[in-house]
Enzyme design. Structure first.
Site, PDB file in Angstrom:
ATOM      1  N   ASP A 152       0.826  -1.200   0.000  1.00  0.00           N
ATOM      2  CA  ASP A 152       0.000   0.000   0.000  1.00  0.00           C
ATOM      3  C   ASP A 152       0.870   1.265   0.000  1.00  0.00           C
ATOM      4  O   ASP A 152       0.721   2.144   0.840  1.00  0.00           O
ATOM      5  CB  ASP A 152      -0.939  -0.006   1.205  1.00  0.00           C
ATOM      6  CG  ASP A 152      -1.830  -1.235   1.239  1.00  0.00           C
ATOM      7  OD1 ASP A 152      -3.037  -1.089   1.025  1.00  0.00           O
ATOM      8  OD2 ASP A 152      -1.316  -2.361   1.448  1.00  0.00           O
ATOM      9  N   ASP A 179      -1.827  -2.378  -4.158  1.00  0.00           N
ATOM     10  CA  ASP A 179      -2.158  -0.972  -3.953  1.00  0.00           C
ATOM     11  C   ASP A 179      -0.920  -0.121  -4.198  1.00  0.00           C
ATOM     12  O   ASP A 179      -0.327   0.439  -3.267  1.00  0.00           O
ATOM     13  CB  ASP A 179      -2.752  -0.729  -2.564  1.00  0.00           C
ATOM     14  CG  ASP A 179      -4.208  -1.169  -2.479  1.00  0.00           C
ATOM     15  OD1 ASP A 179      -4.734  -1.697  -3.481  1.00  0.00           O
ATOM     16  OD2 ASP A 179      -4.815  -0.990  -1.409  1.00  0.00           O
ATOM     17  N   TYR A 182      -2.444   4.117  -6.211  1.00  0.00           N
ATOM     18  CA  TYR A 182      -3.690   4.752  -5.782  1.00  0.00           C
ATOM     19  C   TYR A 182      -4.205   5.707  -6.851  1.00  0.00           C
ATOM     20  O   TYR A 182      -4.737   6.781  -6.562  1.00  0.00           O
ATOM     21  CB  TYR A 182      -3.513   5.474  -4.445  1.00  0.00           C
ATOM     22  CG  TYR A 182      -3.470   4.525  -3.277  1.00  0.00           C
ATOM     23  CD1 TYR A 182      -4.581   4.327  -2.474  1.00  0.00           C
ATOM     24  CD2 TYR A 182      -2.319   3.792  -2.997  1.00  0.00           C
ATOM     25  CE1 TYR A 182      -4.546   3.440  -1.408  1.00  0.00           C
ATOM     26  CE2 TYR A 182      -2.270   2.900  -1.939  1.00  0.00           C
ATOM     27  CZ  TYR A 182      -3.389   2.725  -1.146  1.00  0.00           C
ATOM     28  OH  TYR A 182      -3.354   1.833  -0.099  1.00  0.00           O
ATOM     29  N   HIS A 297      -3.017  -9.633  -1.208  1.00  0.00           N
ATOM     30  CA  HIS A 297      -3.360  -8.302  -0.703  1.00  0.00           C
ATOM     31  C   HIS A 297      -4.244  -8.315   0.544  1.00  0.00           C
ATOM     32  O   HIS A 297      -3.909  -7.695   1.553  1.00  0.00           O
ATOM     33  CB  HIS A 297      -4.043  -7.481  -1.801  1.00  0.00           C
ATOM     34  CG  HIS A 297      -4.237  -6.041  -1.423  1.00  0.00           C
ATOM     35  ND1 HIS A 297      -3.184  -5.187  -1.174  1.00  0.00           N
ATOM     36  CD2 HIS A 297      -5.369  -5.305  -1.225  1.00  0.00           C
ATOM     37  CE1 HIS A 297      -3.649  -3.994  -0.851  1.00  0.00           C
ATOM     38  NE2 HIS A 297      -4.969  -4.028  -0.869  1.00  0.00           N
ATOM     39  N   HIS A 307     -11.349  -3.299   7.249  1.00  0.00           N
ATOM     40  CA  HIS A 307     -11.398  -4.408   6.293  1.00  0.00           C
ATOM     41  C   HIS A 307     -11.663  -5.760   6.947  1.00  0.00           C
ATOM     42  O   HIS A 307     -11.139  -6.789   6.511  1.00  0.00           O
ATOM     43  CB  HIS A 307     -10.101  -4.464   5.467  1.00  0.00           C
ATOM     44  CG  HIS A 307      -9.820  -3.205   4.710  1.00  0.00           C
ATOM     45  ND1 HIS A 307     -10.694  -2.697   3.773  1.00  0.00           N
ATOM     46  CD2 HIS A 307      -8.758  -2.347   4.760  1.00  0.00           C
ATOM     47  CE1 HIS A 307     -10.184  -1.580   3.270  1.00  0.00           C
ATOM     48  NE2 HIS A 307      -9.026  -1.336   3.852  1.00  0.00           N
ATOM     49  N   VAL A 335      -4.759  -3.573   5.002  1.00  0.00           N
ATOM     50  CA  VAL A 335      -4.959  -2.860   6.259  1.00  0.00           C
ATOM     51  C   VAL A 335      -3.747  -1.964   6.494  1.00  0.00           C
ATOM     52  O   VAL A 335      -2.609  -2.443   6.505  1.00  0.00           O
ATOM     53  CB  VAL A 335      -5.133  -3.839   7.433  1.00  0.00           C
ATOM     54  CG1 VAL A 335      -5.233  -3.081   8.752  1.00  0.00           C
ATOM     55  CG2 VAL A 335      -6.368  -4.704   7.219  1.00  0.00           C
ATOM     56  N   HIS A 336      -3.981  -0.681   6.712  1.00  0.00           N
ATOM     57  CA  HIS A 336      -2.890   0.290   6.778  1.00  0.00           C
ATOM     58  C   HIS A 336      -2.287   0.344   8.180  1.00  0.00           C
ATOM     59  O   HIS A 336      -2.365   1.358   8.897  1.00  0.00           O
ATOM     60  CB  HIS A 336      -3.390   1.655   6.337  1.00  0.00           C
ATOM     61  CG  HIS A 336      -3.923   1.644   4.943  1.00  0.00           C
ATOM     62  ND1 HIS A 336      -4.768   2.626   4.451  1.00  0.00           N
ATOM     63  CD2 HIS A 336      -3.746   0.775   3.915  1.00  0.00           C
ATOM     64  CE1 HIS A 336      -5.081   2.351   3.200  1.00  0.00           C
ATOM     65  NE2 HIS A 336      -4.483   1.225   2.855  1.00  0.00           N
TER      66      HIS A 336
END
Length: 441
Positions: A152, A179, A182, A297, A307, A335-336
């Site tokens: 991400d 990701d 973006y 992912h 999520h 998940v960030h």
């Protein structure tokens, strides 16, 4: 009327992009967690004939694919290369393509496979016969080998921080968990992302898998998913027997088998991806290739409130396959935040299951996923979790042991916040006997 319609349609991707740009307020603790960073748009300032967005990927043990874009449509898909700077004793030619996305027409995308190459060797190269000289180093032929793992990424101030930290220490290959740009339908962001990555992705092989932000489907305009991703980031799927750029596998240093799976392509037991995975796992001889790692992912195990459950159907479909194959470690993004679990199989601790690690904290524009659920049904399986930006490193020492470390972007310094020694399951006598899956074919 036609002009007004065109203006409306051209603004549509930007509108969608803005819909995704919500900030998250950081929480106070022993460490002040940063909010989302400003998006950085990287421009191309050289001639239209000059290569841009240069990146390399491994194709088998002896070849590399060089990928780049030129705005000048007359430039050839040609790479000159050699082991001495400025002296190119080999030339390879490849293929070029473009894609149309809505009203956006891409530059000329070039892909050239070069080799055979020597292991652990620096090569210098030039694309299309013009512009700057680049260089990359091939992976070693044997262990040890070091992977950087990131997810991400995006293209923000925090992305820049992550990349800077990655570049401070040497590594052999980067594995990207999806990701990427973006762009979310706004195609010029793909170009900006490629330019930002070029100083890093042109020097070491970057192996990527898609995330949900790569889908970019506009079915009412007849646009299939993954158009930009498949054109811009071509991976060695054919070489592993896959018929899709969205899932594939490869070997590194003769001892590590890496499998990249698609969370957003059919994975049911009758799907092409599932059948390919069964066949791929059946080919792995753990006496020759002692390490087996898998990346995709959307995480299967996750105690963050973000999520929740999104990887569950894929887990139900594929978890048993990976357990029988004695996969050592599974990495996910989406998940960030960062989270590391114990070895798990079927929602319970199992010493012969994979270690699960979520590392979707590369620097995306949406900010961090700050909240973990301490009462989640998987909370007792989660050994470390933190919502901070960063990247990971997996150094495979030999056939039995590897060192995993998570590096947090703590202002100007690289802070190691989590570390774990791993033992390969192929070297564990307690986990033998469950590694044959040919009966699944």
């Amino acid at each position: 009327m036609r002009k007004a319609w065109l203006v409306l349609m051209q603004s549509f991707p930007t509108f969608i992009l803005l819909c995704f740009r919500f900030g998250i307020i950081a929480m106070a603790s022993d460490y002040t967690r940063p909010g989302p960073g400003r998006v950085i748009l990287t421009q191309h300032t050289d001639s239209s004939s000059y290569p841009q967005q240069v990146h390399v990927s491994a194709v088998g043990a002896e070849y590399m694919r060089i990928s780049w874009i030129t705005d000048d449509q007359s430039m050839p898909p040609k790479v000159e290369y050699g082991k001495v700077s400025g002296k190119y004793d080999a030339v390879a030619k490849g293929e070029s393509s473009r894609y149309l996305f809505y009203v956006y027409l891409s530059g000329k995308i070039h892909n050239v496979k070069i080799g055979p190459l020597e292991p652990d060797t620096v090569y210098y190269y030039r694309c299309s016969g013009v512009g700057d000289e680049f260089s990359f180093k091939t992976a070693p032929a044997s262990l040890p080998v070091e992977f950087v793992i990131a997810g991400d990424l995006g293209q923000t101030e925090w992305t820049n921080s992550t990349l800077t930290h990655i570049g401070k220490l040497d590594y052999d290959m980067l594995l990207m968990l999806g990701d990427l740009s973006y762009a979310d339908w706004h195609q010029p962001l793909w170009d900006s992302f490629g330019r930002m990555m070029q100083p890093y992705a042109s020097t070491r092989p970057w192996m990527v898998v898609e995330g949900n932000h790569e889908i970019e489907a506009l079915t009412f305009f007849g646009m299939a998913p993954f158009i930009a991703y498949n054109h811009r980031w071509r991976m060695p799927y054919e070489e592993s027997g896959s018929n899709s750029n969205l899932y594939y596998s490869f070997n590194v240093a003769g001892a590590v088998h890496v499998i990249m799976l698609g969370s957003y392509v059919d994975f049911g037991c009758n799907s092409e991806q599932y059948k390919w995975l069964v066949a791929d796992l059946a080919k792995v001889d753990r006496s020759v290739t002692p390490w087996l790692i898998v990346l995709f992912h959307a995480p299967w195990y996750n105690t963050n409130t973000a999520h929740q459950g999104e990887g569950e159907s894929m887990r139900v479909a594929m978890e048993a396959l990976l357990y029988k194959a004695r996969v050592d470690v599974i990495f996910a993004g989406h998940v960030h935040a960062y989270e590391r679990f114990t070895r798990i199989y079927n929602e319970a601790e199992n010493s012969c299951g994979p270690v699960y690690i979520t590392i979707g904290d590369g620097g995306n524009r949406e900010g961090l996923a700050l909240d973990f659920d301490s009462k989640h049904k998987y909370a007792h399986l989660s050994l470390f979790r933190e919502a901070s930006f960063g990247h990971g490193r997996l150094r495979v020492i030999d056939g039995k042991k590897a060192l995993w470390s998570w590096h947090r972007n703590d202002d100007s310094t690289d802070t190691v916040r989590d570390q774990l020694w791993l033992q390969s399951l192929s070297s564990s006598s307690a986990c033998q006997g469950g590694t044959k899956i040919k009966d699944e074919l």
